[in-house]
Design an enzyme around this catalytic site. Sequence first.
Site, PDB file in Angstrom:
ATOM      1  N   ASN A  27       0.600  -0.992   0.053  1.00  0.00           N
ATOM      2  CA  ASN A  27       0.009  -0.167  -0.073  1.00  0.00           C
ATOM      3  C   ASN A  27       0.501   1.314  -0.167  1.00  0.00           C
ATOM      4  O   ASN A  27       1.867   1.553   0.840  1.00  0.00           O
ATOM      5  CB  ASN A  27      -1.090   0.050   1.353  1.00  0.00           C
ATOM      6  CG  ASN A  27      -1.550   0.757   1.328  1.00  0.00           C
ATOM      7  OD1 ASN A  27      -2.012   2.132   0.413  1.00  0.00           O
ATOM      8  ND2 ASN A  27      -2.458   1.851   2.734  1.00  0.00           N
ATOM      9  N   TRP A  28       0.705   2.114  -1.374  1.00  0.00           N
ATOM     10  CA  TRP A  28       2.216   3.220  -1.430  1.00  0.00           C
ATOM     11  C   TRP A  28       0.988   3.850  -0.876  1.00  0.00           C
ATOM     12  O   TRP A  28       2.342   5.384   0.050  1.00  0.00           O
ATOM     13  CB  TRP A  28       2.678   3.511  -2.841  1.00  0.00           C
ATOM     14  CG  TRP A  28       3.529   2.399  -3.265  1.00  0.00           C
ATOM     15  CD1 TRP A  28       3.486   1.219  -2.470  1.00  0.00           C
ATOM     16  CD2 TRP A  28       3.499   2.585  -4.214  1.00  0.00           C
ATOM     17  NE1 TRP A  28       4.305   0.861  -3.784  1.00  0.00           N
ATOM     18  CE2 TRP A  28       5.048   1.647  -4.917  1.00  0.00           C
ATOM     19  CE3 TRP A  28       4.227   3.689  -5.771  1.00  0.00           C
ATOM     20  CZ2 TRP A  28       5.627   1.503  -5.596  1.00  0.00           C
ATOM     21  CZ3 TRP A  28       4.366   3.188  -6.921  1.00  0.00           C
ATOM     22  CH2 TRP A  28       5.415   2.222  -7.356  1.00  0.00           C
ATOM     23  N   LYS A  29      -0.192   4.543   0.168  1.00  0.00           N
ATOM     24  CA  LYS A  29      -1.036   5.353   0.433  1.00  0.00           C
ATOM     25  C   LYS A  29      -0.789   6.650  -0.423  1.00  0.00           C
ATOM     26  O   LYS A  29      -0.372   6.246  -1.514  1.00  0.00           O
ATOM     27  CB  LYS A  29       0.046   5.731   1.842  1.00  0.00           C
ATOM     28  CG  LYS A  29      -0.346   4.323   2.765  1.00  0.00           C
ATOM     29  CD  LYS A  29       0.058   4.396   3.717  1.00  0.00           C
ATOM     30  CE  LYS A  29      -0.168   3.246   4.637  1.00  0.00           C
ATOM     31  NZ  LYS A  29       0.113   2.953   6.016  1.00  0.00           N
ATOM     32  N   HIS A  84      -9.375   0.668   5.748  1.00  0.00           N
ATOM     33  CA  HIS A  84      -8.158   1.356   5.931  1.00  0.00           C
ATOM     34  C   HIS A  84      -8.433   1.816   7.342  1.00  0.00           C
ATOM     35  O   HIS A  84      -8.773   2.853   7.441  1.00  0.00           O
ATOM     36  CB  HIS A  84      -6.955   1.588   4.821  1.00  0.00           C
ATOM     37  CG  HIS A  84      -5.670   1.890   5.582  1.00  0.00           C
ATOM     38  ND1 HIS A  84      -5.225   2.669   6.377  1.00  0.00           N
ATOM     39  CD2 HIS A  84      -4.608   0.578   5.325  1.00  0.00           C
ATOM     40  CE1 HIS A  84      -3.946   2.252   6.793  1.00  0.00           C
ATOM     41  NE2 HIS A  84      -3.016   1.532   6.384  1.00  0.00           N
ATOM     42  N   GLU A 124      -6.522   4.600   8.137  1.00  0.00           N
ATOM     43  CA  GLU A 124      -6.545   5.788   7.855  1.00  0.00           C
ATOM     44  C   GLU A 124      -7.810   6.303   7.357  1.00  0.00           C
ATOM     45  O   GLU A 124      -8.273   7.873   7.700  1.00  0.00           O
ATOM     46  CB  GLU A 124      -5.480   6.346   6.751  1.00  0.00           C
ATOM     47  CG  GLU A 124      -3.939   5.882   8.125  1.00  0.00           C
ATOM     48  CD  GLU A 124      -2.640   5.142   7.407  1.00  0.00           C
ATOM     49  OE1 GLU A 124      -2.881   5.487   5.973  1.00  0.00           O
ATOM     50  OE2 GLU A 124      -1.935   5.082   7.584  1.00  0.00           O
ATOM     51  N   GLU A 182      -5.180  -5.710  10.593  1.00  0.00           N
ATOM     52  CA  GLU A 182      -3.818  -4.093  10.843  1.00  0.00           C
ATOM     53  C   GLU A 182      -3.967  -3.362  12.483  1.00  0.00           C
ATOM     54  O   GLU A 182      -4.934  -2.908  12.331  1.00  0.00           O
ATOM     55  CB  GLU A 182      -3.998  -3.291   9.588  1.00  0.00           C
ATOM     56  CG  GLU A 182      -3.584  -3.899   8.329  1.00  0.00           C
ATOM     57  CD  GLU A 182      -3.561  -2.370   7.367  1.00  0.00           C
ATOM     58  OE1 GLU A 182      -2.311  -3.260   7.018  1.00  0.00           O
ATOM     59  OE2 GLU A 182      -3.867  -2.125   7.430  1.00  0.00           O
ATOM     60  N   GLY A 214       2.975   2.266  10.438  1.00  0.00           N
ATOM     61  CA  GLY A 214       3.428   3.243  10.467  1.00  0.00           C
ATOM     62  C   GLY A 214       4.258   3.419  11.864  1.00  0.00           C
ATOM     63  O   GLY A 214       5.162   4.766  12.282  1.00  0.00           O
ATOM     64  N   SER A 256       3.993  -2.846  10.199  1.00  0.00           N
ATOM     65  CA  SER A 256       5.674  -2.283  10.782  1.00  0.00           C
ATOM     66  C   SER A 256       5.258  -3.809  10.256  1.00  0.00           C
ATOM     67  O   SER A 256       6.978  -4.362  10.383  1.00  0.00           O
ATOM     68  CB  SER A 256       5.186  -2.130  11.750  1.00  0.00           C
ATOM     69  OG  SER A 256       5.501  -0.892  12.584  1.00  0.00           O
ATOM     70  N   GLY A 301       2.939  -1.372   3.887  1.00  0.00           N
ATOM     71  CA  GLY A 301       2.806   0.205   3.500  1.00  0.00           C
ATOM     72  C   GLY A 301       4.344   0.285   3.738  1.00  0.00           C
ATOM     73  O   GLY A 301       4.934   0.735   2.749  1.00  0.00           O
ATOM     74  N   GLY A 302       4.911   1.217   3.963  1.00  0.00           N
ATOM     75  CA  GLY A 302       6.213   1.918   4.442  1.00  0.00           C
ATOM     76  C   GLY A 302       7.554   0.641   3.956  1.00  0.00           C
ATOM     77  O   GLY A 302       8.144   1.553   2.214  1.00  0.00           O
TER      78      GLY A 302
HETATM   79  P1  PGA Z   1       2.894   0.034   7.587  1.00  0.00           P
HETATM   80  O1  PGA Z   1       1.542   0.322   6.734  1.00  0.00           O
HETATM   81  O2  PGA Z   1       3.929  -1.285   6.825  1.00  0.00           O
HETATM   82  O3  PGA Z   1       3.926   1.632   7.105  1.00  0.00           O
HETATM   83  O4  PGA Z   1       3.109   0.118   8.954  1.00  0.00           O
HETATM   84  C1  PGA Z   1       1.424  -0.747   6.757  1.00  0.00           C
HETATM   85  C2  PGA Z   1      -0.445  -0.550   6.422  1.00  0.00           C
HETATM   86  O5  PGA Z   1      -1.097   0.843   6.893  1.00  0.00           O
HETATM   87  O6  PGA Z   1      -1.326  -1.335   5.033  1.00  0.00           O
END
Ligand code: PGA
Length: 250
Positions: free
Chosen positions: A9-11, A93, A95, A163, A169, A209, A230-231
């Site tokens: 997920n590049w957000k 998600h 967020e 998650e 993050g 993470s 994500g990251g």
């Molecule tokens: P992260 O994000 O790997 O940067 O913790 C995971 C996500 O939000 O899907």
Amino acid sequence: MRRKLAAGNWKMNGTASALTELGNLAYSCKSAKAEVLICPPATLLYRAANVCVDSKVSIGAQDCHNATYGAHTGDLSAEMLHDAGATAVILGHSERRADHDETDETVRAKAKTAIAAGLTAIICVGETLNDREAGKTLDVVRAQLAGSLPDDTSGTTVVVAYEPVWAIGTGKVPTVEQIAEVHNDLRASLVKRFGGETANAIRLLYGGSVKAGNAKEIFAVAHVDGALVGGASLKAADFAPIVAALDASA
Ligand code: PGA
């Protein structure tokens, strides 16, 4: 057998120059057994899908509207995402639940539209730190699962991503026991609602993470069928080892 899935997920990260990373990832994953999915920002979907043509990497979106078309300025329908080359869409998600007040009901409505448009809905659930500290993790996750999954859930239409909000993050990761507890409980809830055959075909991802350094132990947990990352999905050099760890766990 559930096919393993490594989803990135590049957000809200990435412009055209990020497509080079995607090309690198497609090259690194050319013998991957697991399904590899990258969800870039919507502006890159079409170009990303072209970069990944004839590769093992497929492309997904990060959200869609629950309506099929109409007066919704700035929004995108599932059909538009599919038309741009997406095969899947992340929904609910944390967020989006936090930034856009998305409820389980909204997520379920979006999932229905996404499935109807031919997209796999990757539906996210997870507790906050307050929930966990109050001993409410399983209650919260069960309620999100029950409310967010549509009735036409199956192993091909839906993927569930667990998650924990506090792990996203932050570099903090639950213990393998904590992941196992939630994933076992998710599977049990799915069996109760959809019956064993359907429930056992639905893939359960862990997200929060995930990195090359912790992927192996996370993928060894029962009922973890892959990860939502994500990251560590932004760079091919970080994501390819996660895909390799998933392949090794199969
Ligand atoms: P992260 O994000 O790997 O940067 O913790 C995971 C996500 O939000 O899907």
